[in-house]
Structure formats: structure tokens, C-alpha cells
Design an enzyme around this catalytic site. Structure first.
Site, PDB file in Angstrom:
ATOM      1  N   TYR A 149       0.867  -1.184   0.000  1.00  0.00           N
ATOM      2  CA  TYR A 149       0.000   0.000   0.000  1.00  0.00           C
ATOM      3  C   TYR A 149       0.900   1.229   0.000  1.00  0.00           C
ATOM      4  CZ  TYR A 149      -3.254   3.578   1.804  1.00  0.00           C
ATOM      5  OH  TYR A 149      -3.986   4.719   1.986  1.00  0.00           O
ATOM      6  N   ASP A 244       9.346   2.718  -1.144  1.00  0.00           N
ATOM      7  CA  ASP A 244       8.366   3.371  -0.271  1.00  0.00           C
ATOM      8  C   ASP A 244       8.715   2.988   1.175  1.00  0.00           C
ATOM      9  OD1 ASP A 244       4.722   3.395   0.033  1.00  0.00           O
ATOM     10  OD2 ASP A 244       6.323   4.201   1.279  1.00  0.00           O
ATOM     11  N   LYS A 272       5.588   9.214   8.515  1.00  0.00           N
ATOM     12  CA  LYS A 272       5.421   8.663   9.860  1.00  0.00           C
ATOM     13  C   LYS A 272       6.501   9.112  10.857  1.00  0.00           C
ATOM     14  CE  LYS A 272       2.909   4.787   7.843  1.00  0.00           C
ATOM     15  NZ  LYS A 272       1.540   4.898   8.379  1.00  0.00           N
TER      16      LYS A 272
END
Ligand code: KE4
Length: 433
Positions: A149, A244, A272
Site C-alpha cells: 500500500y 516506499d 510517519k
């Protein structure tokens, strides 16, 4: 006779109220507990490894805001940095020295990143990296992997096509076929399939984007062969390799997954941890690629709150704290201790269960073997997972509310906190059988 209705908990009341004004009552779908059932917990405050819900119940938190809370919730130094920054104003829409310091720190910590652009979410980071790869190569096709994702940009909301090398179908309504017709979805850790894709269309592939340690199909490690071959093929065919690392960056180690595997991507997406809980994400890589970004190059990208000074203060303070001596040894040991204890507790109850940990992220699976693909992960015992999830929630331990998510520890998850979790798991495994 009036029917006895147990009084609604505060969480129930808030959930009912939230659904009046917000779809599903949440601002991000996974929070709605739809995969595990039941009522989401509305959190009122958090500190260290804990947070408390609207009914005043304390939980040991293994979400950590899905990665950002790596130094523990409400760390005094992070809170003070935010308070000090906020006192000078929240956002200027003009450059600040703090953004330079953050960019310099990222470039210093991630050698593959020679230039970097700060944005406000992981979605923006990967979406912009994709646009840059397409703009730099003049090609349209992108390759991603089932189970990874990368945020909710249209061309990334794609599931595998019917045939192995056919283009993707949208996973979401509202994404036109046209927007995904250039997205090829392959199987994670499948080297021959990747080689076939490049053999048949390598000179039309703009980029390959991958979670080098996957955390959105529970935790699944890429094999070194998979990433090594991916790097070779991208180099050979002039495609951009995008790691990613929004989740695994600064989570699996100070150098991220690229440091762990010793593989250099062309572009990296981060998020994050670099925001420490506030909205900071980034994309960066080789200077000759990044120089194609507006305003000096033809690839456009922008953001009102990009590099926000208060968010950068939280992120910079977090980046300093994770560089303290022994930080990752302690973090990794906590995740290892947790997984080992859970496995032992499940074995005592004779439940098929296994687990894995990479740095400060972990996964556990109600199956006999650790999965290496999305399909293997989805074959796990979802019903048992859900019973375990709720059993642990009742015990005051909050794991990810979905079998396809990874878990996270913080520097504040001490041995005592981990051991309390394992004792709770011992009771729950016995109960769910
Ligand atoms: P955001 O747009 O949510 O900041 O980041 C998207 C993203 C990109 N890349 C990776 C590897 C990610 O894990 C994410 C977001 N991760 C999810 C956790 N499964 C965020 C939680 C949520 O969607 O609410």
C-alpha cells in the site's frame, strides 16, 4: 417489562455520534474496526507505551499511530519542541530554516537521498515520486506489488489484473480505468515474474515502487534476491526504483530498509517517524532526478503546509532522539521479546501461530508459516485473529484492528510492558482455543 439495555459506553456513544457527520465515523477506514468488528475506541490521551479510551480504560498501544510514535507517546522533548515552535506561529507559507535543517538531516541519514522535498502525507510523497519518475523518463507504465500500500493516489489503488502480466483494475470506486491502465501489479517476492515484465515491456516502464519491508499485508520481508534483481532490472532498463519507506524508514533501523539490505533506490518516500506524530512526509533521491521538480524543473508538486514549522519541530526532535546510542538495539529487542513470548504462549495453547520482527515493527500470523506473499498472509485464520484481537483488547492490549496490518513498538515498551502483554496473551490464547 422494559428490555434491559446495557448502558452505552462512552465509546459507543461517540461512535454513534461520529457516524452522523463522518462516513463510517472515522477519518481513515482502518480505524473503524470493520475488519475485526465491534466499536472503535476513541482515544483521549496517550503517554509512553499507553493510551486511554473515552471510558477511561488504559491500553498498551502497539499501533503507535501506525509508526510515528517510535519514541513513545507525548515524549516530553517532542511536546516541548512543538510548544516552542507553536508559540512562534503555526504556518507561514514561506520557507523557514527548520525545513533546511530537516532536509539536511534526512540527506545525512539516508545517503541515497541527495535532495528531498517535504510534504504532509505518505500519499503525497509516493504520488509525487511517481510523477517525478514519469516526468524524468517520459514513460507511463508503473509496477507495484500486490499487498503493498502506497497511499490513496488514483494510480496506486490497483489490484492485480486477471492475467499475471495484465494491467491492474481499480480497487476503489471513482478511479477511472484510464487512471490505472498503466499500472502493472505483480506478486511480491516473485523474481521470475518481475523479469518477465521487464523482458516484455522494460523500455516502457517509468518506475517500480515497492515497500522493501512490507507492512500493509501484515509484516512481510522482501527477499534479498527480489530487491537485488529489482535494482538490476531498473538500472538495465532505465526505470526509476522507488523504495516506499513511509513505514519502514527509520522504523526497521536508522538507515531504513535500504540500509538493512544494502540496496540504493533512485527515489525514497518517507513519512510517519519523520513527523513524530505530526504531518511530515518526504520524497527524495538522486539530485539529477530531484532537479526536475518545480519550480526549477517541469514536474509540478506543491503543498500549503509542506515543511510546516510545528510539524518539522516534532519530526526533528524525533529524529534526534532515535539517534541516541542503543536506540535501535533496544527497540529491536522489545519487538523480538514480544514475538517470542507470543509464540511461546500460543504453543502452550496448541494454536497454529508464528511471528516475525524487523527492527521496531512486528507481525504475527495465525498460520504455521511466516508468509512471504500477500496470498499466503490472507490464508491465515482470520476468525481466530479477530477473537485474539478482541480478547487482547479486553485485557487492555491494543493490537492493529486488522489481520493485514503490522504492529509497532516504541522505546517506551519496556520488558515489563512486553511481559504484561505476554501474560495477557497467555490467558487469551487459552480462552479462544
Ligand atoms: P499516509 O497518506 O496515510 O500518510 O501514508 C500512506 C502510506 C504510504 N506508504 C506506506 C508504506 C504506508 O504504510 C502508508 C500508510 N500506512 C497506513 C497503515 N497501514 C496508515 C494508516 C491509515 O491508513 O489510517
Amino acid at each position: 417489562m422494559t428490555e434491559h439495555r446495557p448502558s452505552m459506553s462512552k465509546n459507543d456513544q461517540l461512535f454513534a455520534r461520529a457516524q452522523q457527520t463522518t462516513p463510517g465515523g472515522v477519518n481513515s477506514p482502518v480505524r473503524a474496526f470493520r475488519s475485526v468488528g465491534g466499536t472503535p475506541r476513541f482515544i483521549t490521551r496517550a503517554e509512553g507505551p499507553y493510551f486511554w479510551d473515552a471510558d477511561g480504560k488504559r491500553y498498551i498501544d502497539y499501533i503507535g499511530s501506525w509508526g510515528p510514535a517510535i519514541v513513545g507517546h507525548a515524549h516530553p522533548k517532542v511536546i516541548k519542541a512543538v510548544q516552542d515552535a507553536a508559540a512562534n506561529g503555526l504556518s507561514f507559507g514561506a520557507p523557514t530554516e527548520g525545513e533546511i535543517e530537516m532536509a539536511e538531516e534526512i540527506c545525512r541519514l539516508v545517503p541515497s537521498i541527495e535532495q528531498v522535498r517535504l510534504v504532509s502525507s505518505g500519499t503525497e510523497a509516493t504520488m509525487s515520486a511517481l510523477r517525478l519518475a514519469r516526468g524524468a523518463t517520459g514513460r507511463d507504465k508503473i509496477v507495484k506489488f500486490e499487498g503493498c500500500y502506497h497511499g490513496h493516489a488514483d494510480s496506486l489503488l490497483v489490484k492485480a489484473g486477471s492475467g499475471l502480466l495484465t494491467f491492474g483494475n481499480p480497487t476503489s470506486a471513482g478511479v477511472p480505468e484510464d487512471f490505472v491502465k498503466h499500472t502493472l501489479v505483480l506478486d511480491y517476492n516473485n523474481v521470475p515474474q518481475l523479469e518477465d515484465a521487464f523482458a516484455s515491456m522494460g523500455d516502457t516502464i517509468a518506475c517500480v515502487i515497492v515497500e522493501p519491508v512490507a507492512g500493509n499485508m501484515n509484516l512481510i520481508r522482501a527477499t534479498p534476491e527480489f530487491l537485488t534483481r529489482m535494482r538490476e532490472l531498473c538500472t538495465e532498463h532505465g526505470a526509476v526504483l522507488i523504495f516506499d519507506e513511509v513505514m519502514c524508514g527509520f522504523r526497521v533501523g536508522l538507515g531504513g530498509a535500504q540500509g538493512m539490505y544494502g540496496i540504493t533506490p533512485d527515489l525514497t518516500a518517507l513519512g510517519k517517524v519523520i513527523g513524530g506524530g505530526l504531518p511530515v512526509a518526504a520524497f527524495g533521491g538522486r539530485a539529477e532526478l530531484m532537479q526536475k521538480m518545480a519550480p526549477i524543473g517541469p514536474v509540478y508538486q506543491a503543498g500549503t503546509l509542506s515543511g510546516n514549522p510545528v510539524a518539522v519541530a516534532a519530526g526533528m526532535t524525533t529524529l534526534k532522539l532515535i539517534q541516541e546510542p542503543g536506540f535501535y538495539e533496544k527497540l529491536g529487542a522489545a519487538a523480538e521479546r514480544l514475538v517470542k513470548g507470543l509464540i511461546e504462549a500460543a504453543q502452550e495453547a496448541d494454536i497454529p501461530f508464528c511471528g516475525d520482527a524487523v527492527g521496531g515493527m512486528f507481525g504475527f500470523y495465525f498460520s504455521h508459516n511466516i508468509p512471504s506473499t500477500y496470498g499466503q498472509m490472507m490464508a491465515g485464520d482470520k476468525e481466530r485473529f479477530n477473537r485474539f484481537f478482541h480478547g487482547m483488547l479486553d485485557e487492555g492490549v491494543y493490537f492493529a484492528p486488522a489481520m493485514f496490518e503490522a504492529g509497532f513498538v516504541s522505546a517506551q515498551h519496556t520488558d515489563a510492558v512486553i511481559d504484561e502483554t505476554i501474560e495477557a496473551a497467555r490467558r487469551v490464547f487459552k480462552r479462544i482455543g
